[in-house]
Design an enzyme around this catalytic site. Structure first.
Site, PDB file in Angstrom:
ATOM      1  N   SER A  86       0.826  -1.220   0.000  1.00 25.24           N
ATOM      2  CA  SER A  86       0.000   0.000   0.000  1.00 25.24           C
ATOM      3  C   SER A  86       0.851   1.256   0.000  1.00 25.24           C
ATOM      4  O   SER A  86       0.321   2.366   0.025  1.00 25.24           O
ATOM      5  CB  SER A  86      -0.907   0.013   1.225  1.00 25.24           C
ATOM      6  OG  SER A  86      -0.196   0.359   2.391  1.00 25.24           O
ATOM      7  N   THR A 231       2.048   7.037   0.344  1.00 25.54           N
ATOM      8  CA  THR A 231       1.116   5.991  -0.089  1.00 25.54           C
ATOM      9  C   THR A 231       1.265   5.660  -1.567  1.00 25.54           C
ATOM     10  O   THR A 231       1.765   6.477  -2.340  1.00 25.54           O
ATOM     11  CB  THR A 231      -0.334   6.475   0.140  1.00 25.54           C
ATOM     12  OG1 THR A 231      -1.242   5.402  -0.094  1.00 25.54           O
ATOM     13  CG2 THR A 231      -0.710   7.623  -0.783  1.00 25.54           C
ATOM     14  N   GLY A 243      -5.237  11.138  -4.073  1.00 26.66           N
ATOM     15  CA  GLY A 243      -6.053  10.973  -2.873  1.00 26.66           C
ATOM     16  C   GLY A 243      -5.784  12.107  -1.915  1.00 26.66           C
ATOM     17  O   GLY A 243      -5.380  13.209  -2.305  1.00 26.66           O
ATOM     18  N   ASP A 244      -5.986  11.821  -0.657  1.00 27.00           N
ATOM     19  CA  ASP A 244      -5.779  12.840   0.377  1.00 27.00           C
ATOM     20  C   ASP A 244      -4.315  12.977   0.779  1.00 27.00           C
ATOM     21  O   ASP A 244      -3.881  14.041   1.238  1.00 27.00           O
ATOM     22  CB  ASP A 244      -6.618  12.510   1.613  1.00 27.00           C
ATOM     23  CG  ASP A 244      -6.360  11.103   2.141  1.00 27.00           C
ATOM     24  OD1 ASP A 244      -5.891  10.233   1.358  1.00 27.00           O
ATOM     25  OD2 ASP A 244      -6.614  10.861   3.326  1.00 27.00           O
ATOM     26  N   GLY A 265      -7.042   5.542   4.710  1.00 29.57           N
ATOM     27  CA  GLY A 265      -8.426   5.173   4.417  1.00 29.57           C
ATOM     28  C   GLY A 265      -8.938   5.909   3.205  1.00 29.57           C
ATOM     29  O   GLY A 265      -8.147   6.449   2.420  1.00 29.57           O
ATOM     30  N   GLY A 267      -9.570   8.262   0.752  1.00 27.86           N
ATOM     31  CA  GLY A 267      -9.050   9.611   0.588  1.00 27.86           C
ATOM     32  C   GLY A 267     -10.108  10.608   0.148  1.00 27.86           C
ATOM     33  O   GLY A 267     -10.072  11.774   0.528  1.00 27.86           O
TER      34      GLY A 267
HETATM   35  N1  ASP Z   1      -5.812   7.623   1.826  1.00 23.40           N
HETATM   36  C1  ASP Z   1      -5.089   7.184   0.692  1.00 23.40           C
HETATM   37  C2  ASP Z   1      -5.801   7.494  -0.570  1.00 23.40           C
HETATM   38  O1  ASP Z   1      -7.008   7.617  -0.583  1.00 23.40           O
HETATM   39  C3  ASP Z   1      -4.769   5.771   0.666  1.00 23.40           C
HETATM   40  C4  ASP Z   1      -5.477   4.971   1.608  1.00 23.40           C
HETATM   41  O2  ASP Z   1      -5.114   5.002   2.783  1.00 23.40           O
HETATM   42  O3  ASP Z   1      -6.337   4.295   1.125  1.00 23.40           O
HETATM   43  O4  ASP Z   1      -5.100   7.600  -1.566  1.00 23.40           O
END
Ligand code: ASP
Length: 365
Positions: A86, A231, A243-244, A265, A267
Protein backbone atom coordinates in the site's frame (compact mmCIF):
# COMPACT_ATOMS: atom_id res chain seq x y z
CA UNK A 1 8.86 48.96 19.14
CA UNK A 2 8.14 45.58 17.54
CA UNK A 3 4.57 44.54 18.01
CA UNK A 4 4.44 41.37 20.10
CA UNK A 5 2.26 38.67 18.64
CA UNK A 6 -0.42 37.25 20.92
CA UNK A 7 1.21 33.83 21.04
CA UNK A 8 4.61 35.26 21.86
CA UNK A 9 3.03 37.42 24.53
CA UNK A 10 1.34 34.44 26.12
CA UNK A 11 4.48 32.32 25.92
CA UNK A 12 6.70 35.00 27.38
CA UNK A 13 4.11 35.86 30.00
CA UNK A 14 3.81 32.25 31.00
CA UNK A 15 7.57 32.01 31.41
CA UNK A 16 7.56 35.10 33.58
CA UNK A 17 4.78 33.61 35.71
CA UNK A 18 2.24 36.33 34.90
CA UNK A 19 -1.40 35.64 35.59
CA UNK A 20 -3.14 35.27 32.24
CA UNK A 21 -6.70 34.74 31.12
CA UNK A 22 -7.48 31.28 29.76
CA UNK A 23 -6.15 31.18 26.23
CA UNK A 24 -8.18 29.25 23.64
CA UNK A 25 -5.11 27.55 22.24
CA UNK A 26 -2.65 24.90 23.25
CA UNK A 27 0.63 26.31 24.43
CA UNK A 28 3.86 24.73 23.46
CA UNK A 29 5.23 22.82 26.43
CA UNK A 30 8.88 23.30 27.23
CA UNK A 31 9.34 19.66 28.16
CA UNK A 32 7.26 17.00 26.49
CA UNK A 33 7.50 13.26 26.61
CA UNK A 34 8.57 12.42 23.07
CA UNK A 35 6.41 10.07 21.06
CA UNK A 36 5.82 8.87 17.55
CA UNK A 37 2.39 7.83 16.31
CA UNK A 38 1.62 6.12 13.02
CA UNK A 39 -0.80 3.91 11.19
CA UNK A 40 -0.58 0.27 12.28
CA UNK A 41 1.81 -0.68 9.46
CA UNK A 42 4.28 1.65 11.22
CA UNK A 43 4.81 -1.12 13.75
CA UNK A 44 4.56 -4.09 11.42
CA UNK A 45 6.99 -3.88 8.51
CA UNK A 46 10.78 -3.98 8.91
CA UNK A 47 11.98 -4.39 5.31
CA UNK A 48 14.22 -7.25 6.37
CA UNK A 49 15.79 -5.25 9.20
CA UNK A 50 15.24 -5.18 12.94
CA UNK A 51 13.13 -2.13 13.53
CA UNK A 52 9.73 -0.81 12.55
CA UNK A 53 8.97 2.73 11.35
CA UNK A 54 7.91 4.06 14.75
CA UNK A 55 10.95 2.53 16.45
CA UNK A 56 13.30 4.02 13.91
CA UNK A 57 11.67 7.44 14.10
CA UNK A 58 11.62 7.42 17.91
CA UNK A 59 15.26 6.34 18.19
CA UNK A 60 16.45 8.97 15.74
CA UNK A 61 14.31 11.69 17.28
CA UNK A 62 15.38 11.01 20.84
CA UNK A 63 18.96 10.77 19.58
CA UNK A 64 18.72 14.40 18.49
CA UNK A 65 17.75 14.13 14.82
CA UNK A 66 15.34 16.59 13.32
CA UNK A 67 11.80 15.27 13.88
CA UNK A 68 10.93 15.36 10.17
CA UNK A 69 14.12 13.52 9.25
CA UNK A 70 13.20 10.94 11.89
CA UNK A 71 9.61 10.30 10.80
CA UNK A 72 10.64 10.18 7.14
CA UNK A 73 13.41 7.68 7.90
CA UNK A 74 10.71 5.67 9.67
CA UNK A 75 8.31 5.61 6.74
CA UNK A 76 11.17 4.90 4.32
CA UNK A 77 11.30 1.42 5.87
CA UNK A 78 7.70 0.83 4.82
CA UNK A 79 8.07 2.52 1.43
CA UNK A 80 10.99 0.24 0.59
CA UNK A 81 9.44 -2.94 1.98
CA UNK A 82 7.86 -4.92 -0.89
CA UNK A 83 5.64 -6.70 1.64
CA UNK A 84 3.56 -3.59 2.27
CA UNK A 85 1.65 -3.30 -0.96
CA UNK A 86 0.00 0.00 0.00
CA UNK A 87 3.07 2.21 0.14
CA UNK A 88 6.07 2.92 -2.08
CA UNK A 89 7.85 0.08 -3.88
CA UNK A 90 5.43 -2.76 -4.57
CA UNK A 91 2.37 -0.60 -3.86
CA UNK A 92 -0.70 -1.80 -5.74
CA UNK A 93 -0.69 0.04 -9.07
CA UNK A 94 -3.34 2.12 -10.83
CA UNK A 95 -5.83 0.87 -13.40
CA UNK A 96 -3.12 0.88 -16.07
CA UNK A 97 -0.76 -1.19 -13.93
CA UNK A 98 1.51 1.75 -13.09
CA UNK A 99 2.52 2.43 -9.48
CA UNK A 100 1.80 6.11 -8.80
CA UNK A 101 2.79 7.42 -5.40
CA UNK A 102 1.63 10.36 -3.28
CA UNK A 103 3.29 11.90 -0.25
CA UNK A 104 3.31 15.04 1.87
CA UNK A 105 5.38 16.25 4.77
CA UNK A 106 5.19 19.19 7.13
CA UNK A 107 7.78 20.68 9.43
CA UNK A 108 6.12 22.27 12.46
CA UNK A 109 8.90 24.53 13.78
CA UNK A 110 10.02 25.69 10.33
CA UNK A 111 6.43 26.10 9.12
CA UNK A 112 7.34 24.51 5.84
CA UNK A 113 5.72 21.84 3.73
CA UNK A 114 6.18 19.83 0.57
CA UNK A 115 4.23 17.22 -1.35
CA UNK A 116 4.21 15.15 -4.52
CA UNK A 117 1.34 13.44 -6.28
CA UNK A 118 1.07 10.71 -8.91
CA UNK A 119 4.84 10.29 -8.83
CA UNK A 120 6.17 7.34 -10.83
CA UNK A 121 9.54 5.61 -10.57
CA UNK A 122 10.80 6.70 -7.14
CA UNK A 123 10.48 4.25 -4.25
CA UNK A 124 10.55 6.88 -1.54
CA UNK A 125 8.11 9.68 -2.44
CA UNK A 126 8.38 11.04 1.10
CA UNK A 127 11.97 12.08 0.36
CA UNK A 128 10.84 13.80 -2.84
CA UNK A 129 8.12 15.62 -0.86
CA UNK A 130 10.87 16.79 1.49
CA UNK A 131 12.97 17.92 -1.48
CA UNK A 132 9.99 19.97 -2.70
CA UNK A 133 9.85 21.55 0.75
CA UNK A 134 13.56 22.28 0.89
CA UNK A 135 14.35 23.25 -2.68
CA UNK A 136 11.31 25.02 -4.10
CA UNK A 137 8.88 27.78 -3.42
CA UNK A 138 6.04 25.31 -4.03
CA UNK A 139 4.09 22.94 -1.84
CA UNK A 140 2.88 20.37 -4.35
CA UNK A 141 4.32 19.00 -7.61
CA UNK A 142 2.53 16.22 -9.49
CA UNK A 143 2.83 13.76 -12.35
CA UNK A 144 5.62 14.04 -14.87
CA UNK A 145 6.70 17.33 -13.32
CA UNK A 146 7.22 15.56 -10.01
CA UNK A 147 9.30 12.87 -11.67
CA UNK A 148 11.39 15.41 -13.61
CA UNK A 149 11.90 17.31 -10.37
CA UNK A 150 12.98 14.13 -8.59
CA UNK A 151 15.42 13.29 -11.38
CA UNK A 152 16.88 16.78 -11.20
CA UNK A 153 17.28 16.40 -7.45
CA UNK A 154 19.34 13.26 -8.01
CA UNK A 155 16.74 10.63 -7.22
CA UNK A 156 17.01 7.35 -9.08
CA UNK A 157 14.09 6.94 -11.48
CA UNK A 158 13.07 3.35 -12.06
CA UNK A 159 10.99 2.12 -14.98
CA UNK A 160 8.60 0.15 -12.85
CA UNK A 161 7.91 0.00 -9.10
CA UNK A 162 5.76 -3.11 -9.38
CA UNK A 163 6.86 -6.20 -7.56
CA UNK A 164 5.89 -9.66 -8.68
CA UNK A 165 3.01 -9.53 -6.21
CA UNK A 166 1.64 -6.11 -7.15
CA UNK A 167 1.80 -6.96 -10.87
CA UNK A 168 0.09 -10.29 -10.24
CA UNK A 169 -2.73 -8.70 -8.25
CA UNK A 170 -3.19 -6.06 -10.93
CA UNK A 171 -3.41 -8.65 -13.67
CA UNK A 172 -6.00 -10.52 -11.66
CA UNK A 173 -8.04 -7.35 -11.13
CA UNK A 174 -7.78 -6.50 -14.80
CA UNK A 175 -8.91 -9.97 -15.74
CA UNK A 176 -11.98 -9.65 -13.55
CA UNK A 177 -13.08 -6.24 -14.76
CA UNK A 178 -14.31 -5.26 -18.17
CA UNK A 179 -11.27 -5.24 -20.43
CA UNK A 180 -12.65 -2.06 -22.06
CA UNK A 181 -12.07 -0.47 -18.65
CA UNK A 182 -13.38 3.02 -19.22
CA UNK A 183 -17.01 2.05 -19.05
CA UNK A 184 -20.07 3.82 -17.92
CA UNK A 185 -18.79 5.02 -14.50
CA UNK A 186 -21.46 3.12 -12.57
CA UNK A 187 -20.68 -0.16 -14.28
CA UNK A 188 -16.98 0.41 -13.86
CA UNK A 189 -17.39 1.12 -10.14
CA UNK A 190 -19.56 -1.95 -9.72
CA UNK A 191 -17.23 -4.23 -11.68
CA UNK A 192 -14.15 -2.89 -9.88
CA UNK A 193 -15.76 -3.20 -6.47
CA UNK A 194 -17.03 -6.71 -7.14
CA UNK A 195 -13.60 -7.83 -8.28
CA UNK A 196 -11.94 -6.24 -5.26
CA UNK A 197 -14.40 -7.83 -2.84
CA UNK A 198 -13.93 -11.24 -4.44
CA UNK A 199 -10.18 -10.87 -4.20
CA UNK A 200 -10.52 -9.86 -0.53
CA UNK A 201 -12.73 -12.85 0.18
CA UNK A 202 -10.21 -15.13 -1.50
CA UNK A 203 -7.42 -13.70 0.64
CA UNK A 204 -5.44 -12.43 -2.36
CA UNK A 205 -5.31 -8.92 -0.94
CA UNK A 206 -5.87 -7.47 2.50
CA UNK A 207 -8.58 -4.91 3.23
CA UNK A 208 -6.14 -2.34 4.60
CA UNK A 209 -4.20 -2.49 1.35
CA UNK A 210 -7.12 -1.67 -0.92
CA UNK A 211 -6.87 1.53 1.03
CA UNK A 212 -3.46 1.67 2.63
CA UNK A 213 -0.89 4.27 3.46
CA UNK A 214 1.48 5.19 6.23
CA UNK A 215 1.16 8.36 8.22
CA UNK A 216 3.77 9.01 10.91
CA UNK A 217 3.96 12.02 13.24
CA UNK A 218 6.45 12.78 15.97
CA UNK A 219 7.06 15.20 18.81
CA UNK A 220 10.41 15.47 20.52
CA UNK A 221 11.22 16.57 24.05
CA UNK A 222 11.47 20.18 22.91
CA UNK A 223 7.90 19.99 21.65
CA UNK A 224 8.94 20.09 18.01
CA UNK A 225 6.33 18.42 15.84
CA UNK A 226 6.60 17.05 12.30
CA UNK A 227 4.65 14.62 10.17
CA UNK A 228 4.72 12.67 6.93
CA UNK A 229 2.20 10.66 4.93
CA UNK A 230 3.13 8.40 2.03
CA UNK A 231 1.12 5.99 -0.09
CA UNK A 232 0.58 4.21 -3.35
CA UNK A 233 -3.01 5.43 -3.02
CA UNK A 234 -6.15 3.61 -3.87
CA UNK A 235 -5.47 0.33 -5.62
CA UNK A 236 -6.38 0.39 -9.31
CA UNK A 237 -7.33 4.06 -9.30
CA UNK A 238 -7.86 5.97 -12.52
CA UNK A 239 -4.37 7.12 -13.56
CA UNK A 240 -3.66 10.57 -12.23
CA UNK A 241 -6.11 10.27 -9.35
CA UNK A 242 -4.77 11.98 -6.25
CA UNK A 243 -6.05 10.97 -2.87
CA UNK A 244 -5.78 12.84 0.38
CA UNK A 245 -2.18 11.86 1.19
CA UNK A 246 -0.37 14.59 -0.80
CA UNK A 247 -2.88 17.30 0.07
CA UNK A 248 -1.92 19.52 2.99
CA UNK A 249 -4.86 19.72 5.37
CA UNK A 250 -6.27 16.39 4.19
CA UNK A 251 -3.80 13.49 4.46
CA UNK A 252 -1.57 15.50 6.79
CA UNK A 253 -1.56 18.72 8.73
CA UNK A 254 0.99 19.99 11.23
CA UNK A 255 0.95 23.20 13.21
CA UNK A 256 4.12 23.29 15.26
CA UNK A 257 2.39 25.08 18.15
CA UNK A 258 -0.71 22.89 18.24
CA UNK A 259 -0.23 19.36 16.92
CA UNK A 260 -0.29 16.99 13.98
CA UNK A 261 -2.86 14.80 12.28
CA UNK A 262 -2.70 12.40 9.38
CA UNK A 263 -4.84 9.72 7.90
CA UNK A 264 -5.29 6.46 6.07
CA UNK A 265 -8.43 5.17 4.42
CA UNK A 266 -10.85 6.52 1.82
CA UNK A 267 -9.05 9.61 0.59
CA UNK A 268 -12.09 11.06 -1.16
CA UNK A 269 -13.96 11.31 2.16
CA UNK A 270 -11.01 13.12 3.70
CA UNK A 271 -10.53 15.48 0.74
CA UNK A 272 -14.16 16.52 0.95
CA UNK A 273 -13.85 17.40 4.63
CA UNK A 274 -10.15 18.43 4.93
CA UNK A 275 -10.04 16.48 8.13
CA UNK A 276 -6.42 16.82 9.26
CA UNK A 277 -6.73 20.59 9.12
CA UNK A 278 -10.01 20.48 11.01
CA UNK A 279 -8.49 18.19 13.66
CA UNK A 280 -5.62 20.59 14.26
CA UNK A 281 -8.04 23.53 14.41
CA UNK A 282 -10.21 21.65 16.92
CA UNK A 283 -7.11 21.01 19.05
CA UNK A 284 -6.17 24.69 18.77
CA UNK A 285 -9.51 25.44 20.38
CA UNK A 286 -8.64 23.07 23.20
CA UNK A 287 -10.09 19.74 22.08
CA UNK A 288 -8.26 16.56 23.11
CA UNK A 289 -6.85 14.62 20.11
CA UNK A 290 -9.51 11.95 20.54
CA UNK A 291 -12.40 14.44 20.56
CA UNK A 292 -10.93 16.30 17.60
CA UNK A 293 -10.74 13.00 15.73
CA UNK A 294 -14.31 12.06 16.63
CA UNK A 295 -15.48 15.44 15.35
CA UNK A 296 -14.11 14.82 11.86
CA UNK A 297 -15.33 11.22 11.76
CA UNK A 298 -18.80 12.54 12.59
CA UNK A 299 -18.50 15.13 9.81
CA UNK A 300 -17.49 12.43 7.35
CA UNK A 301 -20.42 10.30 8.43
CA UNK A 302 -22.86 13.21 8.10
CA UNK A 303 -21.49 14.27 4.72
CA UNK A 304 -21.73 10.77 3.27
CA UNK A 305 -25.16 10.62 1.68
CA UNK A 306 -24.59 9.00 -1.73
CA UNK A 307 -26.27 5.63 -1.72
CA UNK A 308 -23.29 3.84 -3.28
CA UNK A 309 -21.21 4.91 -0.26
CA UNK A 310 -23.70 3.69 2.36
CA UNK A 311 -24.20 0.24 3.87
CA UNK A 312 -27.52 -1.36 4.74
CA UNK A 313 -27.60 0.63 8.01
CA UNK A 314 -27.27 3.90 6.09
CA UNK A 315 -23.74 4.40 7.40
CA UNK A 316 -20.48 4.88 5.44
CA UNK A 317 -19.42 1.64 3.76
CA UNK A 318 -15.73 2.51 3.95
CA UNK A 319 -13.01 2.83 6.55
CA UNK A 320 -10.99 5.89 7.44
CA UNK A 321 -8.58 6.45 10.33
CA UNK A 322 -6.66 9.34 11.86
CA UNK A 323 -3.44 9.48 13.89
CA UNK A 324 -3.20 12.53 16.08
CA UNK A 325 -0.86 14.12 18.60
CA UNK A 326 -0.86 17.50 20.27
CA UNK A 327 1.83 19.78 21.64
CA UNK A 328 1.34 18.41 25.16
CA UNK A 329 2.29 14.94 23.94
CA UNK A 330 -1.29 13.65 24.12
CA UNK A 331 -2.32 11.39 21.27
CA UNK A 332 -5.14 9.35 19.78
CA UNK A 333 -5.79 6.87 17.02
CA UNK A 334 -9.40 7.12 15.86
CA UNK A 335 -11.23 5.22 13.18
CA UNK A 336 -14.68 5.00 11.62
CA UNK A 337 -15.32 1.38 12.61
CA UNK A 338 -14.23 -0.80 15.49
CA UNK A 339 -11.32 -3.17 14.96
CA UNK A 340 -8.71 -0.68 13.78
CA UNK A 341 -5.32 -0.15 15.35
CA UNK A 342 -2.41 2.27 15.28
CA UNK A 343 1.31 2.24 16.05
CA UNK A 344 3.00 4.18 18.80
CA UNK A 345 6.52 4.45 20.14
CA UNK A 346 7.39 6.22 23.37
CA UNK A 347 9.61 5.51 26.37
CA UNK A 348 7.86 2.13 26.69
CA UNK A 349 8.94 1.02 23.22
CA UNK A 350 6.95 0.25 20.09
CA UNK A 351 3.34 -0.74 20.56
CA UNK A 352 0.27 -1.49 18.49
CA UNK A 353 -2.84 -0.08 20.15
CA UNK A 354 -6.56 -0.19 19.47
CA UNK A 355 -7.98 2.82 17.68
CA UNK A 356 -11.07 4.48 19.12
CA UNK A 357 -14.01 3.81 16.79
CA UNK A 358 -16.91 6.14 16.02
CA UNK A 359 -19.19 3.31 14.91
CA UNK A 360 -19.77 -0.29 15.88
CA UNK A 361 -19.77 -3.16 13.42
CA UNK A 362 -18.13 -3.24 10.03
CA UNK A 363 -18.28 -0.95 7.02
CA UNK A 364 -19.97 -3.76 5.10
CA UNK A 365 -22.71 -4.48 7.70
N1 ASP B 1 -5.81 7.62 1.83
C1 ASP B 1 -5.09 7.18 0.69
C2 ASP B 1 -5.80 7.49 -0.57
O1 ASP B 1 -7.01 7.62 -0.58
C3 ASP B 1 -4.77 5.77 0.67
C4 ASP B 1 -5.48 4.97 1.61
O2 ASP B 1 -5.11 5.00 2.78
O3 ASP B 1 -6.34 4.30 1.13
O4 ASP B 1 -5.10 7.60 -1.57
Amino acid sequence: MRKIKRREFIRNGAVAGMALPMAPMILKQSVVKPLVIASANGNRFKNGGNVTAVQKAFTMMTGGSDVLDAVIAGVNIVELDPLDDSVGYGGLPNADGVVQLDSSCMHGPKKRAGAVGALEGVRTPSLVAKAVMENTDHHLIVGKGAQDFARNMGFKIEDDLNTENSRKQWLEWKRRTDPGHYLDPKKRAEAGKRAALEMLAEGLIREENLHGTINCDGINSRGEICGVTTTSGLAWKIPGRLGDSPILGAGLYVDGAVGAAGSTGRGEANLFNLCSFVIVEEMRRGAHPKDAGMEVLTRIKNNTIEKRLLNSRGLPNFGISFYILNAKGEYAGVTMYEGGSFALCNENGPQTLKSEPLLQGKPSD
